[in-house]
Design a protein around this motif. Structure first.
Motif, PDB file in Angstrom:
ATOM      1  N   SER A  89       0.852  -1.198   0.000  1.00 59.61           N
ATOM      2  CA  SER A  89       0.000   0.000   0.000  1.00 59.61           C
ATOM      3  C   SER A  89       0.882   1.240   0.000  1.00 59.61           C
ATOM      4  CB  SER A  89      -0.921  -0.011   1.232  1.00 59.61           C
ATOM      5  OG  SER A  89      -1.752   1.129   1.256  1.00 59.61           O
ATOM      6  N   ARG A  90       0.995   1.891  -1.135  1.00 59.99           N
ATOM      7  CA  ARG A  90       1.868   3.063  -1.245  1.00 59.99           C
ATOM      8  C   ARG A  90       1.261   4.281  -0.561  1.00 59.99           C
ATOM      9  NH1 ARG A  90       4.183   3.136  -7.486  1.00 59.99           N
ATOM     10  NH2 ARG A  90       5.351   1.161  -7.369  1.00 59.99           N
ATOM     11  N   TYR A  91       2.137   5.154  -0.097  1.00 54.18           N
ATOM     12  CA  TYR A  91       1.697   6.421   0.453  1.00 54.18           C
ATOM     13  C   TYR A  91       1.856   7.502  -0.611  1.00 54.18           C
ATOM     14  CZ  TYR A  91       1.758  10.783   3.107  1.00 54.18           C
ATOM     15  OH  TYR A  91       1.498  12.072   3.549  1.00 54.18           O
ATOM     16  N   THR A 163      -3.226   2.550   5.575  1.00 57.64           N
ATOM     17  CA  THR A 163      -3.777   3.353   4.481  1.00 57.64           C
ATOM     18  C   THR A 163      -3.775   4.835   4.843  1.00 57.64           C
ATOM     19  OG1 THR A 163      -5.667   3.546   2.992  1.00 57.64           O
ATOM     20  CG2 THR A 163      -6.164   3.240   5.315  1.00 57.64           C
ATOM     21  N   VAL A 164      -4.049   5.684   3.829  1.00 59.94           N
ATOM     22  CA  VAL A 164      -4.181   7.121   4.016  1.00 59.94           C
ATOM     23  C   VAL A 164      -5.500   7.561   3.372  1.00 59.94           C
ATOM     24  CG1 VAL A 164      -2.870   7.635   1.918  1.00 59.94           C
ATOM     25  CG2 VAL A 164      -3.100   9.391   3.701  1.00 59.94           C
ATOM     26  N   THR A 165      -6.176   8.500   4.017  1.00 59.98           N
ATOM     27  CA  THR A 165      -7.433   9.049   3.495  1.00 59.98           C
ATOM     28  C   THR A 165      -7.324  10.564   3.433  1.00 59.98           C
ATOM     29  OG1 THR A 165      -8.774   7.244   4.385  1.00 59.98           O
ATOM     30  CG2 THR A 165      -9.909   9.311   3.931  1.00 59.98           C
ATOM     31  N   GLU A 166      -7.676  11.142   2.290  1.00 54.62           N
ATOM     32  CA  GLU A 166      -7.599  12.586   2.108  1.00 54.62           C
ATOM     33  C   GLU A 166      -8.754  13.294   2.833  1.00 54.62           C
ATOM     34  OE1 GLU A 166      -5.140  14.112   0.612  1.00 54.62           O
ATOM     35  OE2 GLU A 166      -4.133  12.320  -0.179  1.00 54.62           O
ATOM     36  N   ILE A 167      -8.409  14.369   3.523  1.00 52.88           N
ATOM     37  CA  ILE A 167      -9.426  15.220   4.156  1.00 52.88           C
ATOM     38  C   ILE A 167      -9.693  16.448   3.281  1.00 52.88           C
ATOM     39  CG2 ILE A 167      -9.951  16.662   6.155  1.00 52.88           C
ATOM     40  CD1 ILE A 167     -10.180  13.735   6.750  1.00 52.88           C
ATOM     41  N   GLY A 168      -8.631  17.073   2.807  1.00 55.91           N
ATOM     42  CA  GLY A 168      -8.808  18.218   1.918  1.00 55.91           C
ATOM     43  C   GLY A 168      -7.687  19.232   2.042  1.00 55.91           C
ATOM     44  N   ASP A 169      -7.729  20.219   1.166  1.00 57.21           N
ATOM     45  CA  ASP A 169      -6.733  21.299   1.145  1.00 57.21           C
ATOM     46  C   ASP A 169      -7.149  22.391   2.130  1.00 57.21           C
ATOM     47  OD1 ASP A 169      -4.794  23.141   0.557  1.00 57.21           O
ATOM     48  OD2 ASP A 169      -5.556  23.612  -1.453  1.00 57.21           O
ATOM     49  N   ARG A 170      -6.224  22.682   3.051  1.00 58.17           N
ATOM     50  CA  ARG A 170      -6.454  23.698   4.077  1.00 58.17           C
ATOM     51  C   ARG A 170      -7.748  23.423   4.866  1.00 58.17           C
ATOM     52  NH1 ARG A 170      -5.146  28.405  -0.201  1.00 58.17           N
ATOM     53  NH2 ARG A 170      -5.474  26.583  -1.555  1.00 58.17           N
ATOM     54  N   THR A 171      -7.821  22.190   5.338  1.00 59.04           N
ATOM     55  CA  THR A 171      -8.949  21.751   6.174  1.00 59.04           C
ATOM     56  C   THR A 171      -8.397  21.197   7.494  1.00 59.04           C
ATOM     57  OG1 THR A 171      -8.874  19.619   5.049  1.00 59.04           O
ATOM     58  CG2 THR A 171     -10.491  21.211   4.248  1.00 59.04           C
ATOM     59  N   ILE A 206     -17.638  10.418  10.552  1.00 61.52           N
ATOM     60  CA  ILE A 206     -17.411   9.089  11.113  1.00 61.52           C
ATOM     61  C   ILE A 206     -16.833   8.197  10.014  1.00 61.52           C
ATOM     62  CG2 ILE A 206     -18.441   7.083  12.254  1.00 61.52           C
ATOM     63  CD1 ILE A 206     -18.515   9.649  13.919  1.00 61.52           C
ATOM     64  N   TYR A 207     -15.724   7.547  10.348  1.00 56.68           N
ATOM     65  CA  TYR A 207     -15.054   6.655   9.401  1.00 56.68           C
ATOM     66  C   TYR A 207     -14.982   5.245   9.992  1.00 56.68           C
ATOM     67  CZ  TYR A 207     -13.322  10.806   6.906  1.00 56.68           C
ATOM     68  OH  TYR A 207     -13.232  11.989   6.199  1.00 56.68           O
ATOM     69  N   ARG A 208     -14.898   4.279   9.103  1.00 60.42           N
ATOM     70  CA  ARG A 208     -14.729   2.888   9.519  1.00 60.42           C
ATOM     71  C   ARG A 208     -13.732   2.209   8.595  1.00 60.42           C
ATOM     72  NH1 ARG A 208     -17.817  -0.033  13.044  1.00 60.42           N
ATOM     73  NH2 ARG A 208     -17.530  -2.290  12.996  1.00 60.42           N
ATOM     74  N   LEU A 209     -12.855   1.401   9.193  1.00 65.41           N
ATOM     75  CA  LEU A 209     -11.857   0.686   8.406  1.00 65.41           C
ATOM     76  C   LEU A 209     -12.490  -0.546   7.773  1.00 65.41           C
ATOM     77  CD1 LEU A 209      -8.824   0.632   7.643  1.00 65.41           C
ATOM     78  CD2 LEU A 209      -8.467  -0.887   9.612  1.00 65.41           C
ATOM     79  N   SER A 210     -12.416  -0.620   6.441  1.00 65.54           N
ATOM     80  CA  SER A 210     -12.944  -1.757   5.699  1.00 65.54           C
ATOM     81  C   SER A 210     -11.794  -2.362   4.901  1.00 65.54           C
ATOM     82  CB  SER A 210     -14.073  -1.306   4.765  1.00 65.54           C
ATOM     83  OG  SER A 210     -14.534  -2.371   3.971  1.00 65.54           O
ATOM     84  N   GLY A 211     -11.271  -3.470   5.405  1.00 62.03           N
ATOM     85  CA  GLY A 211     -10.082  -4.042   4.773  1.00 62.03           C
ATOM     86  C   GLY A 211      -8.903  -3.103   4.928  1.00 62.03           C
ATOM     87  N   SER A 212      -8.407  -2.572   3.815  1.00 61.72           N
ATOM     88  CA  SER A 212      -7.293  -1.623   3.860  1.00 61.72           C
ATOM     89  C   SER A 212      -7.741  -0.225   3.427  1.00 61.72           C
ATOM     90  CB  SER A 212      -6.151  -2.107   2.953  1.00 61.72           C
ATOM     91  OG  SER A 212      -6.611  -2.239   1.614  1.00 61.72           O
ATOM     92  N   THR A 213      -9.025   0.065   3.609  1.00 64.21           N
ATOM     93  CA  THR A 213      -9.557   1.374   3.225  1.00 64.21           C
ATOM     94  C   THR A 213     -10.326   1.981   4.382  1.00 64.21           C
ATOM     95  OG1 THR A 213      -9.792   0.631   0.925  1.00 64.21           O
ATOM     96  CG2 THR A 213     -10.996   2.618   1.567  1.00 64.21           C
TER      97      THR A 213
END
Length: 226
Positions: A89-91, A163-171, A206-213
């Motif tokens: 899983s690349r960053y 994994t990594v999840t994007e939140i946003g630019d200047r957030t 609210i987030y939940r981990l599903s596998g590697s996402t």
């Protein structure tokens, strides 16, 4: 006179013999009853002795359930020297994992990656081991400041990048917490038609981990004024 006495004596003799015979029969019957009683008592004793001398079968002991080995929870301090990315899983597209030093990394392309606070510790997978989620800001050198959430799984007490999840630019992220295998994130954002420099919404997602996402399952917004 003699003729009269002789029949009488004969009759008395026969009567006496008959009485003696009847009395003997009664005695025999009494003796048989006593023998029968003794036999019944003997059988009862033998039965009890047989029951008492038998070895009792011990009750089977319940098998002990396997105990899960307790794994030490991750700490925010550990993440400061962790790696972002893995062979599977690349960053952010980097071919190799990024090694953090004191929570930061600087690339030859001018990109700076820095862990932000607060990080959150808690079980995300249900295995009883406390994992970690931490906000990360990626600065490419321009006006953009890209906020992300990075997930680390607890593997034998060490952080392993998931994994990594994007939140946003200047957030900017204000708070992160983990409960019931879910991640609660509070951050500032803006309406879709607002300028990038403006933040006018405080979002709770609210987030939940599903596998590697790490997937968002819901969010609520409230007005925000700086």
């Amino acid at each position: 006179m003699r003729k009269t006495l002789l029949p009488l004596l004969a009759l008395a003799l026969v009567t006496g013999l008959a009485c003696g015979s009847g009395s003997g029969g009664k005695k025999s019957s009494s003796s048989g009853k006593s023998s029968s009683d003794r036999g019944t008592s003997s059988r009862g004793t033998d039965s009890d002795d047989s029951a008492n001398t038998g070895d009792p079968t011990p009750a089977a002991k319940p098998s002990a359930s396997p105990t899960r080995k307790k794994v030490a929870a991750l700490t925010c301090k550990q993440l400061e020297t962790a790696q972002l990315g893995s062979p599977t899983s690349r960053y952010n597209g980097y071919p190799d994992p990024i090694p953090l030093l004191d929570g930061m990394w600087s690339g030859e392309d001018g990109v700076v990656v820095a862990l932000q606070s607060p990080c959150a510790i808690g079980d995300l997978t249900g295995d009883g081991a406390a994992d970690a989620v931490v906000p990360v800001m990626m600065d490419g050198g321009g006006t953009g400041k890209f906020w992300q959430l990075v997930v680390f799984r607890n593997v034998s007490g060490r952080p392993s990048y998931v994994t990594v999840t994007e939140i946003g630019d200047r957030t900017p992220v204000e708070n992160v917490s983990i409960s019931s295998q879910q991640v609660r994130v509070v951050y500032l954002t803006r309406p879709d038609d607002a300028a990038m420099a403006e933040v006018a919404i405080r979002r709770t997602a609210i987030y939940r981990l599903s596998g590697s996402t790490l997937r968002e399952v819901s969010h609520t917004d409230a007005p925000y004024r700086p």
